[in-house]
Design a protein around this motif. Structure first.
Motif, PDB file in Angstrom:
ATOM      1  N   PHE A   1       0.802  -1.222   0.000  1.00 56.43           N
ATOM      2  CA  PHE A   1       0.000   0.000   0.000  1.00 56.43           C
ATOM      3  C   PHE A   1       0.836   1.274   0.000  1.00 56.43           C
ATOM      4  O   PHE A   1       0.333   2.338  -0.362  1.00 56.43           O
ATOM      5  CB  PHE A   1      -0.995  -0.005   1.168  1.00 56.43           C
ATOM      6  CG  PHE A   1      -2.092  -0.993   0.966  1.00 56.43           C
ATOM      7  CD1 PHE A   1      -3.151  -0.712   0.112  1.00 56.43           C
ATOM      8  CD2 PHE A   1      -2.059  -2.228   1.600  1.00 56.43           C
ATOM      9  CE1 PHE A   1      -4.162  -1.628  -0.099  1.00 56.43           C
ATOM     10  CE2 PHE A   1      -3.071  -3.148   1.398  1.00 56.43           C
ATOM     11  CZ  PHE A   1      -4.120  -2.852   0.543  1.00 56.43           C
ATOM     12  N   MET A   2       2.100   1.182   0.402  1.00 51.49           N
ATOM     13  CA  MET A   2       2.946   2.371   0.371  1.00 51.49           C
ATOM     14  C   MET A   2       3.065   2.942  -1.046  1.00 51.49           C
ATOM     15  O   MET A   2       2.794   4.115  -1.257  1.00 51.49           O
ATOM     16  CB  MET A   2       4.329   2.074   0.946  1.00 51.49           C
ATOM     17  CG  MET A   2       4.410   2.198   2.420  1.00 51.49           C
ATOM     18  SD  MET A   2       6.137   2.053   2.912  1.00 51.49           S
ATOM     19  CE  MET A   2       5.919   1.942   4.664  1.00 51.49           C
ATOM     20  N   PRO A   3       3.466   2.133  -2.036  1.00 56.77           N
ATOM     21  CA  PRO A   3       3.584   2.701  -3.382  1.00 56.77           C
ATOM     22  C   PRO A   3       2.230   3.097  -3.969  1.00 56.77           C
ATOM     23  O   PRO A   3       2.165   4.037  -4.768  1.00 56.77           O
ATOM     24  CB  PRO A   3       4.256   1.592  -4.203  1.00 56.77           C
ATOM     25  CG  PRO A   3       4.040   0.344  -3.431  1.00 56.77           C
ATOM     26  CD  PRO A   3       3.938   0.740  -1.994  1.00 56.77           C
ATOM     27  N   VAL A   4       1.165   2.422  -3.570  1.00 55.48           N
ATOM     28  CA  VAL A   4      -0.164   2.818  -4.045  1.00 55.48           C
ATOM     29  C   VAL A   4      -0.493   4.216  -3.534  1.00 55.48           C
ATOM     30  O   VAL A   4      -0.951   5.083  -4.279  1.00 55.48           O
ATOM     31  CB  VAL A   4      -1.246   1.791  -3.621  1.00 55.48           C
ATOM     32  CG1 VAL A   4      -2.639   2.324  -3.903  1.00 55.48           C
ATOM     33  CG2 VAL A   4      -1.023   0.463  -4.321  1.00 55.48           C
ATOM     34  N   GLY A   5      -0.252   4.450  -2.244  1.00 52.43           N
ATOM     35  CA  GLY A   5      -0.488   5.776  -1.671  1.00 52.43           C
ATOM     36  C   GLY A   5       0.373   6.840  -2.336  1.00 52.43           C
ATOM     37  O   GLY A   5      -0.086   7.952  -2.623  1.00 52.43           O
ATOM     38  N   MET A   6       1.631   6.504  -2.597  1.00 47.87           N
ATOM     39  CA  MET A   6       2.529   7.450  -3.268  1.00 47.87           C
ATOM     40  C   MET A   6       2.039   7.754  -4.679  1.00 47.87           C
ATOM     41  O   MET A   6       2.076   8.911  -5.122  1.00 47.87           O
ATOM     42  CB  MET A   6       3.959   6.895  -3.300  1.00 47.87           C
ATOM     43  CG  MET A   6       4.603   6.808  -1.944  1.00 47.87           C
ATOM     44  SD  MET A   6       6.218   5.992  -2.037  1.00 47.87           S
ATOM     45  CE  MET A   6       6.548   5.686  -0.311  1.00 47.87           C
ATOM     46  N   ALA A   7       1.569   6.734  -5.382  1.00 41.71           N
ATOM     47  CA  ALA A   7       1.067   6.940  -6.746  1.00 41.71           C
ATOM     48  C   ALA A   7      -0.204   7.782  -6.746  1.00 41.71           C
ATOM     49  O   ALA A   7      -0.350   8.700  -7.572  1.00 41.71           O
ATOM     50  CB  ALA A   7       0.820   5.591  -7.422  1.00 41.71           C
ATOM     51  N   VAL A   8      -1.122   7.502  -5.825  1.00 43.75           N
ATOM     52  CA  VAL A   8      -2.353   8.295  -5.741  1.00 43.75           C
ATOM     53  C   VAL A   8      -2.017   9.741  -5.377  1.00 43.75           C
ATOM     54  O   VAL A   8      -2.571  10.688  -5.939  1.00 43.75           O
ATOM     55  CB  VAL A   8      -3.358   7.669  -4.747  1.00 43.75           C
ATOM     56  CG1 VAL A   8      -4.556   8.580  -4.514  1.00 43.75           C
ATOM     57  CG2 VAL A   8      -3.818   6.305  -5.244  1.00 43.75           C
ATOM     58  N   GLY A   9      -1.092   9.918  -4.448  1.00 47.72           N
ATOM     59  CA  GLY A   9      -0.645  11.262  -4.088  1.00 47.72           C
ATOM     60  C   GLY A   9      -0.006  11.982  -5.258  1.00 47.72           C
ATOM     61  O   GLY A   9      -0.198  13.196  -5.446  1.00 47.72           O
ATOM     62  N   THR A  10       0.724  11.237  -6.071  1.00 54.02           N
ATOM     63  CA  THR A  10       1.355  11.830  -7.256  1.00 54.02           C
ATOM     64  C   THR A  10       0.309  12.285  -8.264  1.00 54.02           C
ATOM     65  O   THR A  10       0.477  13.323  -8.907  1.00 54.02           O
ATOM     66  CB  THR A  10       2.350  10.833  -7.890  1.00 54.02           C
ATOM     67  OG1 THR A  10       3.324  10.475  -6.903  1.00 54.02           O
ATOM     68  CG2 THR A  10       3.047  11.422  -9.099  1.00 54.02           C
ATOM     69  N   VAL A  11      -0.766  11.538  -8.393  1.00 52.46           N
ATOM     70  CA  VAL A  11      -1.858  11.966  -9.277  1.00 52.46           C
ATOM     71  C   VAL A  11      -2.413  13.308  -8.807  1.00 52.46           C
ATOM     72  O   VAL A  11      -2.656  14.218  -9.611  1.00 52.46           O
ATOM     73  CB  VAL A  11      -2.971  10.883  -9.353  1.00 52.46           C
ATOM     74  CG1 VAL A  11      -4.209  11.417 -10.061  1.00 52.46           C
ATOM     75  CG2 VAL A  11      -2.450   9.638 -10.061  1.00 52.46           C
TER      76      VAL A  11
END
Length: 187
Positions: free
Chosen positions: A119-129
């Motif tokens: 979930f860490m990279p998922v959160g980072m990716a969503v934050g990047t969006v």
């Protein structure tokens, strides 16, 4: 009484780590690689990915707000060792402001899913969006660019680099998170 003392120690440690993350962002962000166009590659996003995964949403948001305030008053913490309120109003100002939702979303995912590695990279990716949305919209307003031109200038060149930053930040954050939690709770 003893419990209140422990809570105070924990809060002081949390504030210290928040300040350290703000300092990390201030040190990393000025280092940038200019690209053709107006938006450079910056290490700031990496520092925010890592710091947010470690601190959680609220504290990471505070760290980013401190960074933005330090830059707004003129200290050279923005890309290319620049600072000042005018930088926030310039073509890359939306990306600087977009660091706030990036930090909150990344930290929220880290907290919400108990720092589970997937979930860490998922959160980072969503934050990047969210970062891209703020920054690209601001860029379009500041330059009068259309959406396609803005995406080609402000998003597409950064996708691979941000993916690498997310992977590295995730790999570093997971072991650091365990140590940080031990330090915050056992001293």
């Amino acid at each position: 009484m003893n419990e209140m003392k422990e809570n105070k120690k924990l809060n002081i440690r949390a504030m210290v780590f928040t300040a350290i993350v703000a300092a990390l962002i201030c040190v990393a962000s000025p280092f940038s690689i200019p690209l053709p166009g107006l938006v450079p590659i910056s290490l700031g996003t990496f520092a925010i990915y890592l710091g947010s995964a470690l601190l959680g949403g609220k504290r990471a948001t505070v760290a980013v707000a401190v960074f933005i305030l330090i830059g707004a008053v003129g200290l050279p913490v923005f890309t290319g060792f620049t600072g000042g309120f005018a930088k926030l109003l310039g073509v890359t100002g939306g990306y600087i402001i977009g660091y706030v939702p990036l930090a909150y979303i990344t930290g929220f995912f880290s907290e919400r899913f108990n720092n589970k590695i997937l979930f860490m990279p998922v959160g980072m990716a969503v934050g990047t969006v969210a970062l891209y949305a703020f920054g690209t919209a601001w860029f379009m307003i500041a330059t009068g660019s259309g959406l396609a031109a803005a995406l080609m200038s402000c998003v597409v060149p950064f996708l691979i680099g941000d993916g690498v930053k997310i992977a590295v930040a995730t790999a570093i954050a997971k072991p650091l998170q365990a140590r940080l939690n031990t330090y915050l709770t056992n001293m």
